[in-house]
Design a protein around this motif. Structure first.
Motif, PDB file in Angstrom:
ATOM      1  N   HIS A   5       0.827  -1.212   0.000  1.00  0.00           N
ATOM      2  CA  HIS A   5       0.000   0.000   0.000  1.00  0.00           C
ATOM      3  C   HIS A   5       0.860   1.261   0.000  1.00  0.00           C
ATOM      4  O   HIS A   5       0.449   2.297  -0.533  1.00  0.00           O
ATOM      5  CB  HIS A   5      -0.930   0.003   1.212  1.00  0.00           C
ATOM      6  CG  HIS A   5      -2.024  -1.017   1.155  1.00  0.00           C
ATOM      7  ND1 HIS A   5      -2.954  -1.067   0.138  1.00  0.00           N
ATOM      8  CD2 HIS A   5      -2.334  -2.042   1.982  1.00  0.00           C
ATOM      9  CE1 HIS A   5      -3.792  -2.071   0.350  1.00  0.00           C
ATOM     10  NE2 HIS A   5      -3.433  -2.667   1.459  1.00  0.00           N
TER      11      HIS A   5
ATOM     12  N   LYS B 294     -12.049  -0.565   1.564  1.00  0.00           N
ATOM     13  CA  LYS B 294     -12.294   0.478   0.572  1.00  0.00           C
ATOM     14  C   LYS B 294     -13.768   0.836   0.487  1.00  0.00           C
ATOM     15  O   LYS B 294     -14.125   1.992   0.236  1.00  0.00           O
ATOM     16  CB  LYS B 294     -11.789   0.020  -0.802  1.00  0.00           C
ATOM     17  CG  LYS B 294     -10.284  -0.182  -0.881  1.00  0.00           C
ATOM     18  CD  LYS B 294      -9.505   1.097  -0.631  1.00  0.00           C
ATOM     19  CE  LYS B 294      -9.622   2.089  -1.764  1.00  0.00           C
ATOM     20  NZ  LYS B 294      -8.788   3.284  -1.543  1.00  0.00           N
ATOM     21  N   SER B 295     -14.639  -0.153   0.691  1.00  0.00           N
ATOM     22  CA  SER B 295     -16.081   0.133   0.629  1.00  0.00           C
ATOM     23  C   SER B 295     -16.520   1.037   1.774  1.00  0.00           C
ATOM     24  O   SER B 295     -17.465   1.818   1.643  1.00  0.00           O
ATOM     25  CB  SER B 295     -16.886  -1.173   0.654  1.00  0.00           C
ATOM     26  OG  SER B 295     -16.737  -1.828   1.906  1.00  0.00           O
TER      27      SER B 295
ATOM     28  N   SER C  77      -6.506   5.674   2.272  1.00  0.00           N
ATOM     29  CA  SER C  77      -5.499   4.714   1.850  1.00  0.00           C
ATOM     30  C   SER C  77      -4.796   4.162   3.084  1.00  0.00           C
ATOM     31  O   SER C  77      -4.764   4.803   4.133  1.00  0.00           O
ATOM     32  CB  SER C  77      -4.481   5.367   0.911  1.00  0.00           C
ATOM     33  OG  SER C  77      -3.834   6.450   1.560  1.00  0.00           O
TER      34      SER C  77
ATOM     35  N   TYR D 193      -6.641  -3.598   8.782  1.00  0.00           N
ATOM     36  CA  TYR D 193      -7.777  -2.923   8.152  1.00  0.00           C
ATOM     37  C   TYR D 193      -8.864  -2.486   9.146  1.00  0.00           C
ATOM     38  O   TYR D 193      -9.842  -1.863   8.736  1.00  0.00           O
ATOM     39  CB  TYR D 193      -8.409  -3.836   7.101  1.00  0.00           C
ATOM     40  CG  TYR D 193      -7.537  -4.069   5.895  1.00  0.00           C
ATOM     41  CD1 TYR D 193      -7.283  -3.043   4.988  1.00  0.00           C
ATOM     42  CD2 TYR D 193      -6.939  -5.299   5.656  1.00  0.00           C
ATOM     43  CE1 TYR D 193      -6.473  -3.245   3.883  1.00  0.00           C
ATOM     44  CE2 TYR D 193      -6.124  -5.514   4.550  1.00  0.00           C
ATOM     45  CZ  TYR D 193      -5.906  -4.479   3.667  1.00  0.00           C
ATOM     46  OH  TYR D 193      -5.103  -4.687   2.582  1.00  0.00           O
TER      47      TYR D 193
ATOM     48  N   HIS E 266      -9.283  -6.049   1.933  1.00  0.00           N
ATOM     49  CA  HIS E 266      -8.984  -4.738   1.360  1.00  0.00           C
ATOM     50  C   HIS E 266     -10.213  -4.133   0.699  1.00  0.00           C
ATOM     51  O   HIS E 266     -10.481  -2.930   0.825  1.00  0.00           O
ATOM     52  CB  HIS E 266      -7.848  -4.858   0.349  1.00  0.00           C
ATOM     53  CG  HIS E 266      -7.462  -3.557  -0.274  1.00  0.00           C
ATOM     54  ND1 HIS E 266      -7.737  -3.233  -1.580  1.00  0.00           N
ATOM     55  CD2 HIS E 266      -6.847  -2.464   0.239  1.00  0.00           C
ATOM     56  CE1 HIS E 266      -7.303  -2.018  -1.842  1.00  0.00           C
ATOM     57  NE2 HIS E 266      -6.749  -1.532  -0.756  1.00  0.00           N
ATOM     58  N   ASP E 267     -10.989  -4.939   0.005  1.00  0.00           N
ATOM     59  CA  ASP E 267     -12.202  -4.434  -0.647  1.00  0.00           C
ATOM     60  C   ASP E 267     -13.216  -3.928   0.373  1.00  0.00           C
ATOM     61  O   ASP E 267     -13.876  -2.899   0.156  1.00  0.00           O
ATOM     62  CB  ASP E 267     -12.831  -5.524  -1.516  1.00  0.00           C
ATOM     63  CG  ASP E 267     -11.996  -5.826  -2.754  1.00  0.00           C
ATOM     64  OD1 ASP E 267     -11.112  -5.003  -3.076  1.00  0.00           O
ATOM     65  OD2 ASP E 267     -12.219  -6.879  -3.382  1.00  0.00           O
TER      66      ASP E 267
ATOM     67  N   TYR F 129     -13.753   4.833   1.198  1.00  0.00           N
ATOM     68  CA  TYR F 129     -13.416   4.899  -0.224  1.00  0.00           C
ATOM     69  C   TYR F 129     -12.351   5.946  -0.532  1.00  0.00           C
ATOM     70  O   TYR F 129     -11.641   5.855  -1.523  1.00  0.00           O
ATOM     71  CB  TYR F 129     -14.671   5.176  -1.046  1.00  0.00           C
ATOM     72  CG  TYR F 129     -15.335   6.500  -0.752  1.00  0.00           C
ATOM     73  CD1 TYR F 129     -15.029   7.644  -1.485  1.00  0.00           C
ATOM     74  CD2 TYR F 129     -16.275   6.610   0.271  1.00  0.00           C
ATOM     75  CE1 TYR F 129     -15.626   8.855  -1.200  1.00  0.00           C
ATOM     76  CE2 TYR F 129     -16.877   7.817   0.557  1.00  0.00           C
ATOM     77  CZ  TYR F 129     -16.560   8.937  -0.182  1.00  0.00           C
ATOM     78  OH  TYR F 129     -17.148  10.138   0.101  1.00  0.00           O
TER      79      TYR F 129
END
Length: 452
Positions: free
Chosen positions: A128, A259-260, A266, A224, A255-256, A263
């Protein structure tokens, strides 16, 4: 400003190293650790490492020396030290001497480049930080995977060849590199919750929750900031047809999900800032004690505490899990919801009632136990005042069941005589009245109290 006074220029320090450094540790520091912790932290590590040759056993060096070596202010030296501690490269010990404070800095060995890429958390952080292209270039250069197609590993173990006495597990198994970050900062994972979920779906628990997979799951939760229901989704998504956890798919799913939710964010290592409202750690009131408890335990633990330590039923766990997953409620919010529903339903856990309130709280975007408690109090006040803005669910009078032991002072010894037992029942009624007062937002009377 918050670093001022943590260390003074006249404070002394010693440096020790009790581990062997890998031959290519400088490559690890320059190419793998430096993108994560910065040049000041890496330079401080190298400076302390070479300081061992110059230090005297009787007279410690001063931090003013470090300021001169690094050519940075003392607060920047302190920040660099914290980064080394957080990444698992430094242990710090503090001792008050006669005239000044003396620190002992124990340097810890960095991962060799090949071991660095075996660590899921560090490798994900690096990817990342520097991007896919540079990351995969470094991985191809430093990490050599075992060649495929060489057959089954049939190497004999120690106890298959030699016989002296029954060797310990540590003597037989090769020692694994300890993840220093995880050992210091691992976020607690309630794997019993996941065990129940896998059993409900007839998935072999031992095949999924291996030692390596448990470590991976813990690291991804820490990296996360995932909630229980999000971990469950990621695990189910990454299972193959043979019920084997595809680790790459699991990392991608985690990771998805991140991000959801975030958004525009980072994954980077940045300095942690504690919000002012969270800086006070010791609860001062009954309500704060209850909220702190609901923030720290799992729904399964809550159910068991409320039932006097008895094991939570699979039916109740299934209902809670399905509501959490469908409504996306964090575990602390779910704890408040479960506690509230039990108190309002004579200690019966109704899934339909849970779903009604959960959908309301989900739309209200409640994320913490404190927010959930305040929201419940507000809604109950509306109902009691006859407001027209009633919710779809009704708040019932508080149950007369005994409230959980952990809400009371856990250090109080239980009474054994009949007279003492009678007095305990009276006190429990007071505890329940106080809990109802918390929900009503009223002040708690403190006169003539014998407990709490």
């Amino acid at each position: 400003m918050k670093y001022l006074g943590k260390v003074l220029p006249v404070d002394g320090y010693y440096v020790i190293l009790q581990e062997y450094l890998p031959n290519d540790y400088t490559k690890s520091l320059a190419h793998l650790y430096q993108p994560l912790i910065g040049v000041h932290a890496v330079t401080l590590y190298q400076t302390l490492l070479h300081e061992m040759e110059l230090q005297s056993d009787s007279t410690p060096q001063t931090h003013h020396t470090l300021m001169n070596y690094l050519n940075i202010p003392l607060d920047e030296v302190y920040k660099a030290r914290l980064k080394l501690e957080g990444i698992g490269l430094l242990n710090t010990f503090k001792k008050q001497a006669e005239e000044r404070t003396v620190f002992t800095y124990e340097l810890l060995s960095p991962f060799a480049p090949s071991d660095f890429f075996k660590d899921a958390m560090l490798s994900q952080l690096l990817m990342h930080q520097i991007g896919d292209t540079k990351y995969h270039a470094l991985k191809r250069h430093y990490y050599k995977e075992a060649p495929s197609g060489i057959g089954e590993n049939i190497t004999a173990r120690f106890n298959e060849v030699f016989q002296t006495f029954t060797p310990s597990i540590e003597a037989v198994k090769p020692k694994e590199k300890v993840n220093k970050i995880q050992a210091r900062n691992e976020r607690s994972i309630d794997f019993s919750w996941m065990v129940q979920m896998l059993k409900q779906r007839l998935i072999p628990v031992g095949k999924v929750l291996t030692q390596e997979n448990r470590k991976l799951i813990s690291q991804m939760v820490l990296l996360y900031g995932l909630d229980s229901y999000e971990v469950e989704k990621s695990v189910l998504w990454a299972l193959t047809e043979d019920n084997v956890l595809d680790t790459d798919e699991f990392k991608t799913a985690c990771h998805d999900l991140f991000k959801s939710k975030h958004y525009d964010k980072s994954i980077t290592l940045t300095e942690k800032r504690t919000p002012p409202e969270q800086q006070q750690t010791e609860p001062q009131t009954k309500e704060e004690m209850l909220i702190q408890e609901l923030e720290s335990i799992s729904p399964k633990q809550l159910l068991e505490d409320l039932s006097g330590g008895n094991q939570a039923s699979e039916q109740d766990l299934k209902a809670i899990r399905e509501v959490m997953v469908s409504q996306g409620l964090p575990a602390p919010v779910m704890n408040v919801l479960v506690h509230y529903v039990l108190l309002q339903s004579n200690m019966k856990l109704s899934k339909a009632y849970l779903e009604k309130i959960a959908s309301h709280w989900s739309r209200a975007n409640i994320k913490t136990a404190k927010e959930a408690m305040e929201f419940a109090k507000t809604e109950q006040n509306k109902f009691q005042k006859g407001s027209k803005q009633k919710t779809a669910y009704n708040y019932k009078p508080i149950s007369k069941e005994i409230i959980p032991d952990w809400f009371k002072d856990r250090n109080k010894t239980k009474q054994s005589t009949v007279a003492q037992t009678s007095q305990t029942v009276i006190d429990l009624e007071k505890e329940k009245a106080e809990l109802q007062a918390l929900l009503n937002g009223k002040a708690i009377p403190h006169k003539n109290r014998s407990q709490g």
